[in-house]
Design a protein around this motif. Structure first.
Motif, PDB file in Angstrom:
ATOM      1  N   GLU A  91       0.826  -1.209   0.000  1.00 56.90           N
ATOM      2  CA  GLU A  91       0.000   0.000   0.000  1.00 56.90           C
ATOM      3  C   GLU A  91       0.864   1.264   0.000  1.00 56.90           C
ATOM      4  O   GLU A  91       0.571   2.237  -0.704  1.00 56.90           O
ATOM      5  CB  GLU A  91      -0.892  -0.013   1.237  1.00 56.90           C
ATOM      6  CG  GLU A  91      -2.152   0.786   1.045  1.00 56.90           C
ATOM      7  CD  GLU A  91      -3.124   0.544   2.203  1.00 56.90           C
ATOM      8  OE1 GLU A  91      -3.448   1.526   2.867  1.00 56.90           O
ATOM      9  OE2 GLU A  91      -3.504  -0.612   2.435  1.00 56.90           O
ATOM     10  N   GLN A  92       1.961   1.214   0.799  1.00 58.21           N
ATOM     11  CA  GLN A  92       2.837   2.394   0.886  1.00 58.21           C
ATOM     12  C   GLN A  92       3.417   2.736  -0.494  1.00 58.21           C
ATOM     13  O   GLN A  92       3.442   3.891  -0.908  1.00 58.21           O
ATOM     14  CB  GLN A  92       4.003   2.142   1.856  1.00 58.21           C
ATOM     15  CG  GLN A  92       3.593   1.913   3.297  1.00 58.21           C
ATOM     16  CD  GLN A  92       3.341   0.428   3.600  1.00 58.21           C
ATOM     17  OE1 GLN A  92       2.913  -0.331   2.736  1.00 58.21           O
ATOM     18  NE2 GLN A  92       3.610   0.031   4.836  1.00 58.21           N
ATOM     19  N   LYS A  93       3.879   1.693  -1.187  1.00 59.74           N
ATOM     20  CA  LYS A  93       4.483   1.954  -2.507  1.00 59.74           C
ATOM     21  C   LYS A  93       3.431   2.423  -3.510  1.00 59.74           C
ATOM     22  O   LYS A  93       3.690   3.285  -4.349  1.00 59.74           O
ATOM     23  CB  LYS A  93       5.177   0.700  -3.041  1.00 59.74           C
ATOM     24  CG  LYS A  93       6.434   0.320  -2.293  1.00 59.74           C
ATOM     25  CD  LYS A  93       7.188  -0.781  -3.023  1.00 59.74           C
ATOM     26  CE  LYS A  93       8.292  -1.356  -2.180  1.00 59.74           C
ATOM     27  NZ  LYS A  93       7.821  -2.209  -1.071  1.00 59.74           N
ATOM     28  N   ASP A  95       0.774   4.137  -2.873  1.00 59.88           N
ATOM     29  CA  ASP A  95       0.488   5.552  -2.588  1.00 59.88           C
ATOM     30  C   ASP A  95       1.571   6.440  -3.198  1.00 59.88           C
ATOM     31  O   ASP A  95       1.289   7.486  -3.794  1.00 59.88           O
ATOM     32  CB  ASP A  95       0.443   5.790  -1.068  1.00 59.88           C
ATOM     33  CG  ASP A  95      -0.874   5.332  -0.458  1.00 59.88           C
ATOM     34  OD1 ASP A  95      -1.870   5.214  -1.209  1.00 59.88           O
ATOM     35  OD2 ASP A  95      -0.897   5.062   0.763  1.00 59.88           O
ATOM     36  N   ARG A  96       2.832   6.001  -3.046  1.00 60.19           N
ATOM     37  CA  ARG A  96       3.945   6.792  -3.599  1.00 60.19           C
ATOM     38  C   ARG A  96       3.874   6.810  -5.131  1.00 60.19           C
ATOM     39  O   ARG A  96       4.172   7.830  -5.772  1.00 60.19           O
ATOM     40  CB  ARG A  96       5.278   6.229  -3.121  1.00 60.19           C
ATOM     41  CG  ARG A  96       5.551   6.584  -1.662  1.00 60.19           C
ATOM     42  CD  ARG A  96       6.552   5.677  -1.008  1.00 60.19           C
ATOM     43  NE  ARG A  96       7.879   5.742  -1.596  1.00 60.19           N
ATOM     44  CZ  ARG A  96       8.905   4.995  -1.184  1.00 60.19           C
ATOM     45  NH1 ARG A  96       8.743   4.141  -0.177  1.00 60.19           N
ATOM     46  NH2 ARG A  96      10.081   5.106  -1.753  1.00 60.19           N
ATOM     47  N   ALA A  98       1.128   6.626  -6.902  1.00 60.61           N
ATOM     48  CA  ALA A  98       0.048   7.545  -7.282  1.00 60.61           C
ATOM     49  C   ALA A  98       0.547   8.988  -7.229  1.00 60.61           C
ATOM     50  O   ALA A  98       0.288   9.789  -8.135  1.00 60.61           O
ATOM     51  CB  ALA A  98      -1.157   7.340  -6.370  1.00 60.61           C
ATOM     52  N   ALA A  99       1.318   9.302  -6.172  1.00 64.27           N
ATOM     53  CA  ALA A  99       1.846  10.672  -6.055  1.00 64.27           C
ATOM     54  C   ALA A  99       2.793  10.978  -7.220  1.00 64.27           C
ATOM     55  O   ALA A  99       2.738  12.056  -7.822  1.00 64.27           O
ATOM     56  CB  ALA A  99       2.574  10.831  -4.716  1.00 64.27           C
ATOM     57  N   LYS A 118      -5.196  -4.167  -6.428  1.00 69.69           N
ATOM     58  CA  LYS A 118      -4.622  -3.198  -5.472  1.00 69.69           C
ATOM     59  C   LYS A 118      -4.284  -1.884  -6.195  1.00 69.69           C
ATOM     60  O   LYS A 118      -4.573  -0.794  -5.703  1.00 69.69           O
ATOM     61  CB  LYS A 118      -3.344  -3.768  -4.838  1.00 69.69           C
ATOM     62  CG  LYS A 118      -3.587  -4.916  -3.863  1.00 69.69           C
ATOM     63  CD  LYS A 118      -2.240  -5.464  -3.377  1.00 69.69           C
ATOM     64  CE  LYS A 118      -2.359  -6.756  -2.598  1.00 69.69           C
ATOM     65  NZ  LYS A 118      -2.947  -6.600  -1.271  1.00 69.69           N
ATOM     66  N   ILE A 122      -6.201   1.948  -5.558  1.00 63.36           N
ATOM     67  CA  ILE A 122      -5.514   3.186  -5.135  1.00 63.36           C
ATOM     68  C   ILE A 122      -5.687   4.279  -6.184  1.00 63.36           C
ATOM     69  O   ILE A 122      -5.967   5.434  -5.857  1.00 63.36           O
ATOM     70  CB  ILE A 122      -4.000   2.920  -4.905  1.00 63.36           C
ATOM     71  CG1 ILE A 122      -3.796   1.898  -3.797  1.00 63.36           C
ATOM     72  CG2 ILE A 122      -3.230   4.218  -4.690  1.00 63.36           C
ATOM     73  CD1 ILE A 122      -3.556   2.418  -2.408  1.00 63.36           C
ATOM     74  N   SER A 126      -8.001   7.937  -6.092  1.00 64.25           N
ATOM     75  CA  SER A 126      -7.403   9.270  -6.286  1.00 64.25           C
ATOM     76  C   SER A 126      -7.878   9.929  -7.575  1.00 64.25           C
ATOM     77  O   SER A 126      -7.384  10.993  -7.948  1.00 64.25           O
ATOM     78  CB  SER A 126      -5.869   9.174  -6.340  1.00 64.25           C
ATOM     79  OG  SER A 126      -5.379   8.203  -5.475  1.00 64.25           O
TER      80      SER A 126
END
Ligand SMILES: Cc1ncc(COP(=O)(O)O)c(C=O)c1O
Length: 369
Positions: A91-93, A95-96, A98-99, A118, A122, A126
Motif C-alpha cells: 500500500e505504501q508503494k 500511494d507513492r 500515485a503521487a 490493489k 488506489i 485518487s
C-alpha cells in the motif's frame, strides 16, 4: 571540476571511464535506431541521474527502474518518462506511485489480478489512471505470466477494473546469464522476442492492442537483430559492462567502463597480496542465474593476479610469484557485476584520458523499496 590525477584518489574508489560509457551508449542507441525501436535503458546499473540524462540526450525515450524509490530519484532529477519493470503491491508503494504519477509519465508491470486490484483501487480512489504492461515469463521463471493464452486471460480479467490502461507487454530473459556459449545467448535472444510477438498477436485476436512490446537484457540485446513487432528494448548493464558480460562473450575488457581502484596493503607471500577492498567494494556476486565466475571476483588489469577471496574489507589476490606488486601499489579491477558494485558506493569518479574529470553522487544507491 578541474581534472585531477587519478593517483590522488584514496581507495577503494569507484571509477567510470566516460569515454567508454559514451561509446557503449552510442553503440546501443545506434542499434536501436537501426532496428527502429525505442531504447528505454534500465538505470539499475548506474543509479546516477546525470548518466540517465546522458542516455536521454543520446536518444532514449525514457528509463526503466525496478523500484518506486528509484523512480522517485529519477523523477526528482527531471526524468519525465519512467517504467517500473516490476510488481508493486504494498500500500505504501502504491500511494507513492500515485503521487509520482501526478508529476511524471509513469507505467508499471503487472502479472496478477491480485496486484491489479490493489493498483486499481488506489488509483481509482485518487481519480487517476495508470498505464500497465503485462509481464511475460520468457524463461527466467521469476515474475510474469506465461506467454499467449495466460497473458490474454490476465488482460481480460484486468480490463474490467477501473483506472488501469493496457500499454503493452514486457519481458526480461535473464536466464541468458546462464548461457554456456554465444550461440546459446543468440538462441535466448530469439526466443525472448518470438514469444513476445506471439503474445502480442494473441492479444490482437482477443480484440486489444499491445502498443509496446518490450524485451531486453544486455546479452540478448548485444546480439539482437530486430524482430517484427518488438518496438522497445531495455538493456541496462551495457552502459558499463563487466566481467560477467565478458564471460558470456558479449563484451571485451576495452568495453568495460566501470572499475575499482584499490591499494595493496600487504604481500605476506610471493603468491599472495591483499588489497584494501573486499566484499563491501566488490560485492560477493559470482555471477547470476546459475553461472559461476571461474576467475574470482573480478579481472585484475595488467597483472598476473586473481582476486580469489574476499572478506568485508580485504581482497586476497593470488599472484604469479614473479609478479611485481608491492605494498602501496594500486591495482584496477573490473568487477564481476557492475550493477551490484555501484550499489555499494556513495560516489563514483568519472575519468577521461586517465584523469578524474567528474564526481558523481550515486543518488539511487540503496533504493530497494
Ligand atoms: C526487468 C528487467 N529489464 C531489464 C533489465 C536489464 O538487463 P541487463 O542488466 O542484462 O542489461 C533487467 C535486469 O535485471 C530487468 O530485471
Amino acid at each position: 571540476m578541474t581534472a585531477v590525477n587519478l593517483d590522488t584518489l584514496d581507495t577503494p574508489a569507484l571509477l567510470i571511464d566516460l569515454d567508454i560509457v559514451r561509446r557503449n551508449l552510442e553503440g546501443m542507441q545506434k542499434s536501436a535506431d537501426k532496428y527502429g525501436v525505442a531504447l528505454r535503458p534500465h538505470i539499475k546499473t548506474h543509479k546516477i541521474p546525470e548518466l540517465a540524462h546522458l542516455q536521454m540526450r543520446l536518444g532514449a525515450t525514457g528509463v526503466t527502474v525496478a523500484k518506486v524509490s528509484e523512480a522517485e530519484v529519477m523523477a526528482e532529477a527531471g526524468i519525465k518518462d519512467i517504467f517500473i519493470a516490476n510488481q508493486v503491491v504494498s500500500e505504501q508503494k502504491l500511494d507513492r506511485l500515485a503521487a509520482l504519477s501526478k508529476k511524471v509519465n509513469i507505467s508499471v508491470g503487472l502479472d496478477s489480478i491480485t496486484a491489479a486490484e490493489k493498483l486499481s483501487a488506489i488509483f481509482a480512489a485518487s481519480g487517476l489512471t495508470i498505464e500497465y504492461l503485462i509481464e511475460i515469463n520468457s524463461g527466467l521463471n521469476r515474475c510474469g505470466v506465461l506467454p499467449g493464452r495466460d497473458a490474454v486471460e490476465l488482460y481480460q480479467a484486468i480490463n474490467v477494473l477501473p483506472s488501469l490502461r493496457l500499454k503493452g507487454i514486457f519481458t526480461h530473459a535473464g536466464q541468458v546469464y546462464g548461457a554456456g556459449s554465444l550461440a546459446e545467448v543468440m538462441e535466448v535472444s530469439r526466443h525472448e522476442s518470438k514469444i513476445m510477438v506471439e503474445t502480442a498477436r494473441a492479444l490482437d485476436q482477443a480484440g486489444t492492442f499491445a502498443e509496446i512490446v518490450s524485451v531486453g537484457s544486455t546479452p540478448t540485446m548485444k546480439v539482437w537483430q530486430g524482430y517484427e513487432r518488438v518496438n522497445e528494448i531495455r538493456p541496462g548493464n551495457y552502459i558499463f559492462h563487466d566481467a560477467i558480460q565478458i564471460s558470456l562473450g558479449v563484451a571485451t575488457v576495452e568495453e568495460c567502463a566501470l572499475s575499482i581502484v584499490a591499494t595493496v596493503i600487504s604481500r605476506p607471500a610471493r603468491e599472495r597480496a591483499v588489497i584494501d577492498g573486499g566484499s563491501k567494494a566488490f560485492s560477493s556476486d559470482r555471477g547470476a542465474h546459475g553461472k559461476e565466475m571461474a576467475a574470482g571476483f573480478g579481472i585484475v588489469l595488467g597483472k598476473k593476479a586473481t582476486l580469489a577471496r574476499l572478506s568485508e574489507e580485504h581482497g586476497i589476490m593470488i599472484l604469479d610469484p614473479d609478479e611485481d606488486i608491492e605494498i602501496g601499489d594500486r591495482v584496477r579491477i573490473i568487477p564481476n557485476h557492475a550493477c551490484a558494485v555501484v550499489n555499494l558506493f556513495d560516489r563514483a569518479y568519472g575519468i577521461s584520458n586517465g584523469e578524474v574529470v567528474e564526481e558523481f553522487y550515486i543518488a539511487a544507491r540503496g533504493k530497494s523499496q
